[in-house]
Write a protein that holds these residues in place. Structure first.
Motif, mmCIF file in Angstrom:
data_model
loop_
_atom_site.group_PDB
_atom_site.id
_atom_site.type_symbol
_atom_site.label_atom_id
_atom_site.label_comp_id
_atom_site.label_asym_id
_atom_site.label_seq_id
_atom_site.Cartn_x
_atom_site.Cartn_y
_atom_site.Cartn_z
ATOM 1 N N ALA A 23 -9.189 -4.782 -11.097
ATOM 2 C CA ALA A 23 -8.608 -6.123 -12.322
ATOM 3 C C ALA A 23 -7.447 -6.839 -11.114
ATOM 4 O O ALA A 23 -7.110 -7.746 -11.271
ATOM 5 C CB ALA A 23 -8.322 -6.409 -13.156
ATOM 6 N N ALA A 24 -6.757 -6.097 -10.270
ATOM 7 C CA ALA A 24 -5.703 -6.952 -9.689
ATOM 8 C C ALA A 24 -5.928 -6.883 -8.239
ATOM 9 O O ALA A 24 -6.476 -6.059 -8.051
ATOM 10 C CB ALA A 24 -4.147 -5.093 -9.475
ATOM 11 N N THR A 25 -4.929 -8.104 -7.781
ATOM 12 C CA THR A 25 -5.528 -7.949 -6.169
ATOM 13 C C THR A 25 -5.575 -7.635 -5.838
ATOM 14 O O THR A 25 -4.073 -7.136 -5.437
ATOM 15 C CB THR A 25 -5.555 -9.885 -6.443
ATOM 16 N N THR A 26 -6.656 -6.995 -4.698
ATOM 17 C CA THR A 26 -6.219 -6.419 -3.502
ATOM 18 C C THR A 26 -6.535 -6.941 -2.479
ATOM 19 O O THR A 26 -8.149 -7.179 -2.151
ATOM 20 C CB THR A 26 -6.189 -5.395 -3.566
ATOM 21 N N VAL A 27 -5.973 -7.845 -1.402
ATOM 22 C CA VAL A 27 -6.466 -7.960 -0.199
ATOM 23 C C VAL A 27 -6.255 -6.596 1.000
ATOM 24 O O VAL A 27 -5.360 -6.111 1.519
ATOM 25 C CB VAL A 27 -5.724 -8.824 0.348
ATOM 26 N N ARG A 28 -7.278 -6.076 1.716
ATOM 27 C CA ARG A 28 -7.336 -5.117 1.835
ATOM 28 C C ARG A 28 -8.126 -5.525 3.442
ATOM 29 O O ARG A 28 -9.489 -5.922 3.247
ATOM 30 C CB ARG A 28 -8.515 -3.943 1.146
ATOM 31 N N VAL A 29 -7.449 -5.026 4.603
ATOM 32 C CA VAL A 29 -7.925 -5.580 6.048
ATOM 33 C C VAL A 29 -8.725 -4.011 6.482
ATOM 34 O O VAL A 29 -7.944 -3.318 6.845
ATOM 35 C CB VAL A 29 -7.128 -6.145 6.545
ATOM 36 N N ASN A 30 -10.045 -4.128 6.755
ATOM 37 C CA ASN A 30 -10.098 -3.255 7.900
ATOM 38 C C ASN A 30 -10.081 -3.742 9.007
ATOM 39 O O ASN A 30 -11.999 -4.278 9.837
ATOM 40 C CB ASN A 30 -12.280 -2.562 7.166
ATOM 41 N N PHE A 31 -9.997 -2.775 10.347
ATOM 42 C CA PHE A 31 -10.261 -2.591 11.886
ATOM 43 C C PHE A 31 -10.625 -1.690 12.415
ATOM 44 O O PHE A 31 -9.953 -0.626 11.737
ATOM 45 C CB PHE A 31 -8.966 -3.679 12.190
ATOM 46 N N VAL A 32 -11.226 -1.250 13.112
ATOM 47 C CA VAL A 32 -11.191 -0.840 14.235
ATOM 48 C C VAL A 32 -10.720 -0.838 15.501
ATOM 49 O O VAL A 32 -10.036 -1.368 16.117
ATOM 50 C CB VAL A 32 -12.473 -0.337 14.517
ATOM 51 N N THR A 33 -9.615 0.044 16.263
ATOM 52 C CA THR A 33 -8.839 -0.248 17.477
ATOM 53 C C THR A 33 -9.243 0.601 18.424
ATOM 54 O O THR A 33 -9.908 1.919 18.326
ATOM 55 C CB THR A 33 -7.180 -0.806 17.834
#
Ligand SMILES: NC(=O)c1ccc[n+]([C@@H]2O[C@H](COP(=O)([O-])OP(=O)(O)OC[C@H]3O[C@@H](n4cnc5c(N)ncnc54)[C@H](OP(=O)(O)O)[C@@H]3O)[C@@H](O)[C@H]2O)c1
Length: 250
Positions: free
Chosen positions: A32-42
């Motif tokens: 319920a707690a907002t999470t902005v998760r970003v996913n990348f490959v480098t």
């Protein structure tokens, strides 16, 4: 379901992880707690692409985590550049992942949210016509009215700013629709704008064992952040030469 061999370096474990253990490793304590998760490959030398797409950097374990992150999300947020360059299709999960979500009280598929100022998106694309859930298009008040009208038929078009999509307004728009677990799959422009707005809670970064050279762009672009932020290493997984990190806000 069988997955590639993945072991955990931090915290250190000796046994390969099962799919359930990988899911646990990426599960947030409070949905319920907002999470902005970003996913990348480098790449090892900091490149985000090979021949203009990220696919050349991935390995099977990266795909496993990519899919796990989707199954855990309420909404998958992607910039229009990545949708166009990577040829995105509809946001439809595999049968097993959809069944898992059903078992866990989640809708079968996450919502697909596209970020675009120009609205240069084809309403006839399968992103829209084959979507299991009506997609969202996050745009600005200045967007072209004719393009807006065409997209309105196949998506919910939401204003999140005047000049640019403001990450804070975008997050608020998603939260107001009950979408708190926000997975951003890029690309660099969207990630850069979220960094500048200090709106990133997590970065899941895969380090591919590849040198690409050239002028491949890095994973973030755009304005310099006034608020550089240190993240804490939550875990570091390994699959052969690939490293899968999860960094979270302290
Ligand atoms: N290595 C990786 O993990 C990874 C992940 C994702 C993407 N990529 C690569 O990144 C490249 C694409 O880069 P990109 O920077 O073009 O990707 P992007 O961030 O996905 O797309 C940029 C576009 O998204 C829209 N946009 C982004 N931020 C906006 C904002 N704040 N306000 C309004 N519109 C906004 C604009 O669309 P309009 O032009 O429609 O206005 C802009 O042109 C591709 O080569 C892709 O393969 C790599």
């Amino acid at each position: 379901m069988s997955i590639p061999t993945i072991t955990s370096l931090v915290p250190a474990t000796s046994e390969p992880l099962t799919l359930d253990a990988v899911i646990d490793a990426y599960t947030v304590p409070d949905r319920a707690a907002t999470t902005v998760r970003v996913n990348f490959v480098t790449s090892l030398d900091g490149g985000a692409t090979v021949d203009g797409v990220s696919g050349g950097l991935g390995r099977p374990a990266d795909k496993t985590v990519f899919d796990v992150l989707r199954r855990l999300s309420d909404v998958v947020l992607v910039g229009a550049g990545t949708v166009r360059d990577e040829g995105y299709g509809p946001m439809r999960l595999e049968v097993e992942a959809a069944a898992w979500r059903d078992d866990h009280g989640l809708p079968l598929h996450p919502v697909f949210a596209l970020v675009s100022g120009s609205l240069d998106l084809d309403p006839q694309s399968e992103v829209f016509t084959a979507a299991p859930v009506r997609p969202l298009v996050l745009t600005t008040t200045r967007a072209d009215p004719a393009r807006r009208a065409a997209l309105d038929v196949v998506a919910e078009v939401i204003d999140c700013g005047d000049e640019h999509v403001d990450p804070r307004q975008a997050i608020a728009a998603l939260e107001s629709r009950g979408l708190h677990q926000i997975l951003c799959e890029g690309g660099p422009s969207v990630f850069g704008s979220f960094i500048a707005a200090d709106a990133v809670d997590e970065l899941c970064l895969t380090i591919s064992p590849r040198l690409v050279g050239g002028d491949s762009r890095r994973i973030a672009a755009g304005p310099v952040s006034d608020t550089p932020r240190d993240l804490r290493l939550q875990h570091l997984l390994r699959s052969e030469e690939l490293l899968l990190s999860r960094y979270v806000r302290s």
